[in-house]
Design a protein around this motif. Structure first.
Motif, PDB file in Angstrom:
ATOM      1  N   PHE A   1       2.062  -1.400  -6.468  1.00  0.00           N
ATOM      2  CA  PHE A   1       1.245  -1.364  -5.251  1.00  0.00           C
ATOM      3  C   PHE A   1      -0.128  -1.962  -5.539  1.00  0.00           C
ATOM      4  CE2 PHE A   1       4.246   2.145  -5.137  1.00  0.00           C
ATOM      5  CZ  PHE A   1       4.849   1.969  -3.900  1.00  0.00           C
ATOM      6  N   ASP A   2      -0.699  -2.577  -4.519  1.00  0.00           N
ATOM      7  CA  ASP A   2      -2.051  -3.122  -4.647  1.00  0.00           C
ATOM      8  C   ASP A   2      -3.115  -2.056  -4.409  1.00  0.00           C
ATOM      9  OD1 ASP A   2      -1.259  -5.979  -4.934  1.00  0.00           O
ATOM     10  OD2 ASP A   2      -0.463  -5.653  -2.920  1.00  0.00           O
ATOM     11  N   LEU A   3      -2.777  -1.102  -3.540  1.00  0.00           N
ATOM     12  CA  LEU A   3      -3.726  -0.044  -3.169  1.00  0.00           C
ATOM     13  C   LEU A   3      -2.955   1.248  -2.965  1.00  0.00           C
ATOM     14  CD1 LEU A   3      -6.571   0.916  -2.167  1.00  0.00           C
ATOM     15  CD2 LEU A   3      -5.878   0.151   0.124  1.00  0.00           C
ATOM     16  N   ILE A   4      -3.459   2.331  -3.554  1.00  0.00           N
ATOM     17  CA  ILE A   4      -2.867   3.657  -3.345  1.00  0.00           C
ATOM     18  C   ILE A   4      -3.977   4.622  -2.959  1.00  0.00           C
ATOM     19  CG2 ILE A   4      -1.535   5.563  -4.299  1.00  0.00           C
ATOM     20  CD1 ILE A   4      -0.285   3.700  -6.282  1.00  0.00           C
TER      21      ILE A   4
ATOM     22  N   GLU B   1      -3.136 -11.680   6.123  1.00  0.00           N
ATOM     23  CA  GLU B   1      -2.042 -11.612   5.155  1.00  0.00           C
ATOM     24  C   GLU B   1      -1.020 -10.571   5.600  1.00  0.00           C
ATOM     25  OE1 GLU B   1      -2.885  -9.791   1.295  1.00  0.00           O
ATOM     26  OE2 GLU B   1      -4.868  -9.214   2.056  1.00  0.00           O
ATOM     27  N   ASN B   2       0.176 -10.658   5.033  1.00  0.00           N
ATOM     28  CA  ASN B   2       1.216  -9.680   5.325  1.00  0.00           C
ATOM     29  C   ASN B   2       0.916  -8.369   4.615  1.00  0.00           C
ATOM     30  OD1 ASN B   2       2.998 -11.354   6.910  1.00  0.00           O
ATOM     31  ND2 ASN B   2       3.545 -12.421   5.024  1.00  0.00           N
ATOM     32  N   HIS B   3       1.388  -7.271   5.228  1.00  0.00           N
ATOM     33  CA  HIS B   3       1.185  -5.953   4.624  1.00  0.00           C
ATOM     34  C   HIS B   3       2.465  -5.129   4.688  1.00  0.00           C
ATOM     35  CE1 HIS B   3      -3.086  -6.754   4.487  1.00  0.00           C
ATOM     36  NE2 HIS B   3      -3.142  -6.909   5.798  1.00  0.00           N
ATOM     37  N   GLU B   4       2.688  -4.373   3.632  1.00  0.00           N
ATOM     38  CA  GLU B   4       3.712  -3.332   3.609  1.00  0.00           C
ATOM     39  C   GLU B   4       3.011  -2.029   3.261  1.00  0.00           C
ATOM     40  OE1 GLU B   4       7.007  -4.082   1.047  1.00  0.00           O
ATOM     41  OE2 GLU B   4       7.386  -6.075   1.871  1.00  0.00           O
TER      42      GLU B   4
ATOM     43  N   VAL C   1       0.837  -1.202   0.000  1.00  0.00           N
ATOM     44  CA  VAL C   1       0.000   0.000   0.000  1.00  0.00           C
ATOM     45  C   VAL C   1       0.867   1.245   0.000  1.00  0.00           C
ATOM     46  CG1 VAL C   1      -1.772   1.287   1.264  1.00  0.00           C
ATOM     47  CG2 VAL C   1      -1.804  -1.217   1.277  1.00  0.00           C
ATOM     48  N   LEU C   2       0.422   2.259  -0.735  1.00  0.00           N
ATOM     49  CA  LEU C   2       1.064   3.578  -0.741  1.00  0.00           C
ATOM     50  C   LEU C   2       0.028   4.624  -0.349  1.00  0.00           C
ATOM     51  CD1 LEU C   2       3.422   5.534  -1.494  1.00  0.00           C
ATOM     52  CD2 LEU C   2       2.490   5.539  -3.824  1.00  0.00           C
ATOM     53  N   ILE C   3       0.413   5.525   0.559  1.00  0.00           N
ATOM     54  CA  ILE C   3      -0.457   6.625   0.976  1.00  0.00           C
ATOM     55  C   ILE C   3       0.302   7.923   0.732  1.00  0.00           C
ATOM     56  CG2 ILE C   3      -1.773   7.675   2.855  1.00  0.00           C
ATOM     57  CD1 ILE C   3      -1.821   4.931   4.217  1.00  0.00           C
TER      58      ILE C   3
END
Length: 323
Positions: free
Chosen positions: A32-35, A197-200, A3-5
């Motif tokens: 990224f999966d989600l931004i 699940e793992n998250h970054e 994820v990117l914010i």
């Protein structure tokens, strides 16, 4: 999930671009999966979703105020019922050029879910404009982007600072900068993360952790007071946004479905306010933005070397999180 914010900050978004350049060029991190992006962060998010950081750098280093803002006569605006100081037709033109039909299709066809935050003047609520279906939540409304025209309007809505820039009409509502409610748009992210699940998560704030203090300074002009008030407002909103993520990190650690699951959070911000004289971020000057971009690269390098497993939370909530 990766994820990117990306936060708001106007021209200070050059700092975010510097962080992203280091991540892509030096570490190979670009997918990224989600931004989730707000304001200038929404503009950055759009091209980051397809890994086009070079175009982002070119935009920030070659954009001036005249390229995005058209000043209005303040008296005429008040008398004529125009609720803004600057017309953003030039910014609309810039977005239209950079999000051409081919780029739009690449964004929509990517595996990344892209979210832009804006605030409805009618409801006062955050609306998340998303390229794919996302989890619903009581903290925000959701609209799925269905066309390039809607995509461009959502970008502009997320970016246009209330009063300074014109509201953007989408459907039945008029929208302004998402930074009025979320400077660092974390809420839609935590609602779309799972504990199995793992998250970054990579969070880029264009504003520092600590608000500058000016002991003994006399505030004798309307502009000085306004800018200081905006600075304090942004700081408060940003801290609230980061606390949302900190609470979710605590929730994840307590409720993860397997002991080996991890949630890494990397947080990047400048050491000091990049442009304390213009808290709105509406000062687009190449020299400054080049310096801010270099600062972003330097800080990203320092953080990845010092904290390979993440450097968050910035806050340690005492109460159990509500998510």
């Amino acid at each position: 999930m990766k994820v990117l914010i990306t936060s708001g900050g106007g021209a200070k978004g050059a700092f975010s671009v510097g962080v992203l350049r280091h991540m892509k060029d030096d570490l190979g991190i670009s997918n990224f999966d989600l931004i989730s992006g707000t304001s200038t962060g929404a503009l950055i998010a759009s091209l980051a979703s397809i890994g086009d950081i070079n175009t982002l750098a070119n935009i920030y280093l070659n954009t001036t105020n005249a390229d995005i803002l058209k000043p209005q006569n303040l008296v005429d605006a008040i008398v004529g019922g125009k609720p803004f100081v600057y017309n953003t037709d030039p910014l609309m033109k810039q977005i239209d050029q950079n999000i051409n039909p081919a780029t739009f299709q690449s964004i929509m066809n990517s595996n990344c879910t892209l979210c832009f935050n804006a605030v409805s003047l009618q409801s006062g609520r955050v609306t998340v404009f998303a390229t794919k279906n996302i989890a619903q939540a009581s903290q925000y409304d959701t609209k799925i982007i269905t066309s390039r025209d809607m995509f461009i309007k959502a970008l502009l809505a997320s970016s246009n600072q209330a009063v300074f820039m014109n509201p953007i009409n989408i459907g039945s509502d008029d929208y302004v900068d998402g930074g009025n409610r979320e400077v660092v748009p974390t809420r839609v992210v935590v609602q779309n993360l799972d504990t199995d699940e793992n998250h970054e998560v990579y969070i880029i704030s264009n504003n520092p952790n600590d608000l500058l203090q000016f002991p003994g300074k006399k505030y004798s002009s309307i502009l000085d007071v306004l800018i200081r008030a905006i600075n304090m407002f942004v700081q408060e909103v940003r801290e609230n946004d980061l606390e949302v993520m900190a609470k979710y990190k605590t929730f994840f650690d307590l409720n993860k479905q397997a002991p080996n699951l991890k949630m890494k959070i990397f947080y990047f911000c400048p050491e000091f306010d990049l442009d304390p004289e213009f808290s709105t971020g509406l000062r687009f000057e190449r020299g400054r933005m080049l310096q801010w971009m270099s600062t972003g690269k330097r800080i990203a390098d320092q953080i990845f070397q010092a904290s390979p497993n993440g450097n968050f939370p910035m806050f340690h909530p005492a109460n159990p999180p509500i998510v």
